[in-house]
Scaffold this active site. Structure first.
Site, short mmCIF file in Angstrom:
data_model
loop_
_atom_site.label_atom_id
_atom_site.label_comp_id
_atom_site.label_asym_id
_atom_site.label_seq_id
_atom_site.Cartn_x
_atom_site.Cartn_y
_atom_site.Cartn_z
N ASN A 129 0.76 -1.34 -0.02
CA ASN A 129 -0.01 0.19 -0.03
C ASN A 129 0.83 1.13 0.15
OD1 ASN A 129 -2.20 1.86 0.84
ND2 ASN A 129 -1.13 2.02 2.65
N ASP A 189 1.99 6.82 0.39
CA ASP A 189 0.80 6.26 -0.33
C ASP A 189 0.94 5.86 -1.53
OD1 ASP A 189 -1.72 4.73 0.58
OD2 ASP A 189 -2.51 6.18 -1.03
N ARG A 217 -0.15 -12.32 2.66
CA ARG A 217 -0.90 -11.42 3.26
C ARG A 217 -0.90 -10.15 2.88
NH1 ARG A 217 0.39 -7.36 7.30
NH2 ARG A 217 -1.35 -7.08 8.93
N ASP A 219 -1.09 -6.47 3.31
CA ASP A 219 -1.07 -5.54 4.56
C ASP A 219 -2.04 -4.36 4.13
OD1 ASP A 219 0.39 -4.53 7.05
OD2 ASP A 219 0.93 -2.81 5.56
N HIS A 223 -6.53 0.11 2.85
CA HIS A 223 -6.35 1.49 2.26
C HIS A 223 -5.91 1.43 1.06
CE1 HIS A 223 -5.96 2.77 6.55
NE2 HIS A 223 -5.67 1.47 6.82
N GLU A 245 -5.63 -8.02 4.68
CA GLU A 245 -5.73 -7.19 6.00
C GLU A 245 -6.70 -6.14 6.00
OE1 GLU A 245 -4.03 -4.47 9.54
OE2 GLU A 245 -3.69 -4.36 7.51
N ASN A 307 -3.22 -11.02 16.91
CA ASN A 307 -2.16 -10.86 15.96
C ASN A 307 -1.22 -9.93 16.62
OD1 ASN A 307 -2.93 -8.20 15.57
ND2 ASN A 307 -3.86 -8.55 13.55
C1 QV4 Z 1 4.23 8.75 13.63
C2 QV4 Z 1 3.10 9.32 14.22
C3 QV4 Z 1 2.05 9.70 12.99
C4 QV4 Z 1 2.77 10.83 12.06
C5 QV4 Z 1 3.92 10.02 11.51
C6 QV4 Z 1 4.64 11.28 10.63
O1 QV4 Z 1 2.74 8.51 15.09
O2 QV4 Z 1 0.92 10.22 13.90
O3 QV4 Z 1 1.59 10.73 11.17
O4 QV4 Z 1 5.07 9.57 12.74
O5 QV4 Z 1 5.82 10.75 9.91
C7 QV4 Z 1 5.22 3.74 12.98
C8 QV4 Z 1 5.00 4.49 14.11
C9 QV4 Z 1 4.21 5.57 14.08
C10 QV4 Z 1 4.92 6.40 13.03
C11 QV4 Z 1 5.06 5.77 11.71
C12 QV4 Z 1 5.50 6.35 10.67
O6 QV4 Z 1 4.63 3.49 15.38
O7 QV4 Z 1 4.00 6.35 15.25
O8 QV4 Z 1 3.88 7.48 12.88
O9 QV4 Z 1 5.64 4.50 11.98
O10 QV4 Z 1 6.87 6.76 10.86
C13 QV4 Z 1 2.93 -1.00 11.75
C14 QV4 Z 1 2.92 -0.63 13.18
C15 QV4 Z 1 2.80 0.98 13.02
C16 QV4 Z 1 3.98 1.45 12.46
C17 QV4 Z 1 4.07 1.12 10.97
C18 QV4 Z 1 5.03 1.64 10.19
O11 QV4 Z 1 1.75 -0.73 13.88
O12 QV4 Z 1 2.88 1.63 14.45
O13 QV4 Z 1 3.96 2.94 12.47
O14 QV4 Z 1 4.33 -0.35 11.13
O15 QV4 Z 1 6.51 1.19 10.69
C19 QV4 Z 1 -4.73 0.59 10.83
C20 QV4 Z 1 -4.79 0.18 9.47
C21 QV4 Z 1 -4.05 -1.28 9.42
C22 QV4 Z 1 -2.75 -1.15 10.14
C23 QV4 Z 1 -3.07 -0.76 11.62
C24 QV4 Z 1 -1.72 -0.69 12.43
O16 QV4 Z 1 -6.02 -0.01 8.95
O17 QV4 Z 1 -3.90 -1.76 8.07
O18 QV4 Z 1 -3.54 0.63 11.49
N1 QV4 Z 1 -2.15 -2.59 10.21
C25 QV4 Z 1 -0.94 -3.05 9.19
C26 QV4 Z 1 -0.04 -3.76 9.95
C27 QV4 Z 1 0.99 -2.86 10.92
C28 QV4 Z 1 1.55 -1.81 10.21
C29 QV4 Z 1 0.91 -1.23 8.94
C30 QV4 Z 1 -0.42 -1.95 8.63
C31 QV4 Z 1 1.62 -0.66 8.07
O19 QV4 Z 1 -0.52 -4.96 10.52
O20 QV4 Z 1 1.69 -3.84 11.61
O21 QV4 Z 1 1.91 -0.92 11.34
O22 QV4 Z 1 2.17 -1.08 7.16
O23 QV4 Z 1 -5.82 -0.20 11.51
#
Ligand code: QV4
Length: 495
Positions: A129, A189, A217, A219, A223, A245, A307
């Site tokens: 994505n 994105d 899977r 991810d 989105h 997902e 998960n």
């Molecule tokens: C931070 C701030 C944001 C800000 C951004 C600015 O928090 O507010 O906008 O900086 O640059 C990490 C950090 C997060 C950070 C982001 C970008 O935790 O704080 O934002 O990086 O630097 C995983 C983790 C996220 C992680 C992300 C990328 O869970 O915490 O973000 O990897 O490293 C929704 C979706 C669903 C998603 C879920 C988490 O619908 O699709 O949120 N689940 C999948 C995966 C998940 C993964 C992602 C998607 C992204 O299962 O593990 O997120 O690929 O519900």
């Protein structure tokens, strides 16, 4: 800038009409038998290294009958050192080179081969994505990236620029447009509506199919418009099993129903209903898991008790996980209940939700192996509970219930019985029987099974010293201790 301004809900409606006319794609990638057996079971070896997974396939998964492993994203991601070793570095792609914290391409290929030889398929977590968070840096294989430019792979025009707020980040999950065209968590994105972007993503996935992976899977599928996901999958040659997902809490405009015609979909009702039923002492509600209009149909549903996100509260939590006393019982239920394709979670222990897998900060956060001379094996009850490989998939209750699921085959649920709300039992027709006592006191009962007369081992017990007798009328005399279970299966009788 791409012509997406003014994109609205209408596009979704048009797409749904389009999907209805494309039955050729429908259902096939959701066919879990593509994983190699009629009732496959998958395990997520979260953050494991490729050579450890290869050894695990040979030593445990193949012999146990586990059909597939979901592996962490294998492509180049941001360097873990930049984020204090956090596990989520893997969800920030920098290129599609097959080099990651779990190992290089050679190790990945060797894993696929060795697991395949052990009868275990590899399911890749495909992060398609988006790319890494908008900014600049270098990936783990040395590829440089800067704002909307990732090596030679993508540049600015390959991304959506949704023109919302001052940073284009998703804020309002009630807006279909925002969720699908703005940046999830600030992650760049990809414009998956564009043909050439679809082609690049499909090339990456096809490379993996050609290396022999068994599935994907997808991810963050929610989105991407379902139409885009369908178009990418449609480009693939081969027969991967695919699940998407899609977190559908039931009150957002984008729903799981839009995706179920394309491939399987994560059923998030599952972890939440199992956890709330158990936590509220209403085990009898488990009878309705998978029933009714709110649930995906069984063939389309990928099910799990927890998960990698929700076990650390990243998606609202509210689930059971390895630290909870009731967790083994929840897994026993999941493996005995014939709804959906079950995925087991194999975790690493943590104190802080961002904490990465066991690793060495002085060596670029290199992941500590499970197997081999430097391997630390799996967590023992006496170990530090905040660090180490938990290996839930090796627990004796879990391996026993994988065998139960295989033995039960496609036998339907029969003879549901309950005593109050905490004591439940059901048969898998004439192939198996499970009784769970969610209360504290022992449950001594005469329960109806569908099993033929005989003396059966409780497959959840360490030995078969006290077999359970089933009479000619199918009635079993069972004694189930508090917070415990008894499982009988047709091919496990006492000698
Ligand atoms: C931070 C701030 C944001 C800000 C951004 C600015 O928090 O507010 O906008 O900086 O640059 C990490 C950090 C997060 C950070 C982001 C970008 O935790 O704080 O934002 O990086 O630097 C995983 C983790 C996220 C992680 C992300 C990328 O869970 O915490 O973000 O990897 O490293 C929704 C979706 C669903 C998603 C879920 C988490 O619908 O699709 O949120 N689940 C999948 C995966 C998940 C993964 C992602 C998607 C992204 O299962 O593990 O997120 O690929 O519900």
């Amino acid at each position: 800038m791409r012509g997406i301004h003014g994109h609205s809900l209408v596009a979704g409606a048009v797409f749904l009409a389009g999907l209805a006319g494309a039955p050729a794609l429908a259902a096939e990638p959701a066919d879990a038998t593509r994983l190699g057996s009629p009732q496959p079971v998958m395990v997520h070896l979260f953050e494991w290294r490729w050579d450890d997974i290869a050894a695990e396939c040979e030593d445990y998964l193949g012999p146990t009958g586990i059909d597939a492993v979901q592996v962490s994203p294998p492509n180049e991601h941001i360097v873990p050192g930049g984020v204090e070793g956090a596990w989520w570095a893997r969800y920030q792609p920098v290129s599609y080179e097959v080099t990651s914290r779990s190992g290089d391409r050679e190790a990945f290929e060797a894993m696929v081969r060795r697991c395949d030889a052990a009868g275990v398929g590899i399911v890749v977590d495909a992060v398609i994505n988006h790319m890494a968070a908008i900014g600049e840096g270098e990936g783990i294989a040395g590829t440089s990236y800067s704002e909307f430019r990732y090596g030679d792979l993508y540049s600015r025009d390959d991304f959506n620029h949704c023109d919302r707020y001052d940073d284009d980040h998703i804020r309002d999950y009630q807006s279909r447009y925002e969720v699908q065209y703005c940046h999830l968590l600030g992650l760049a994105d990809l414009a998956t509506g564009e043909t050439h972007v679809r082609a690049r993503i499909a090339d990456y996935l096809q490379t993996l199919v050609d290396l022999g992976v068994a599935g994907f899977r997808i991810d963050a599928a929610k989105h991407m418009p379902a139409e885009d996901v369908a178009a990418i999958i449609d480009r693939l040659d081969g027969e991967p099993y695919i699940f998407q997902e899609v977190i559908d809490p039931g009150d957002e405009p984008i729903t799981k129903w839009e995706y179920q015609g394309i491939a399987a979909v994560t059923e998030f009702n599952y972890p939440h209903e199992v956890a709330t039923a158990i936590e509220e002492g209403a085990w009898d509600r488990l009878k309705h898991v998978g029933e009714g209009d709110a649930w995906l149909k069984s063939d389309s549903a990928l099910v799990f008790v927890d998960n990698h996100d929700n076990q650390r509260g990243h998606v609202g939590g509210g689930v059971l996980m390895h630290r909870d006393a009731a967790y083994p019982l929840a897994l026993a239920f999941k493996l005995a209940w014939p709804y959906g394709t079950p995925k087991l979670m194999s975790s690493f222990a943590f104190e802080d939700g961002d904490q990465g897998p066991p690793s060495d900060p002085d060596a670029g956060w290199a992941t500590t192996p499970v197997h081999g001379d430097d391997g630390i094996g799996c967590l023992d009850p006496d170990d530090d509970p905040n660090e180490g490989w938990v290996c839930e998939h090796r627990w004796s209750e879990v391996t026993a219930m994988v065998g139960f699921r295989k033995a039960a085959g496609d036998a339907p649920v029969t003879h549901w019985q309950q005593d109050g709300a905490t004591r439940i039992a059901f048969s898998r027709d004439d192939a198996g029987f499970l009784a769970i006592n969610g209360g504290d006191d022992e449950w001594d009962a005469r329960l109806q099974t569908g099993l033929p007369e005989g003396a059966y081992c409780n497959v959840l017990a360490a030995d078969c010293d006290t077999p359970v007798h089933v009479g000619g009328d199918g009635v079993a005399e069972v004694a189930v201790r508090g917070m415990d279970a008894v499982a009988l299966q047709v091919n496990r009788t006492a000698e």
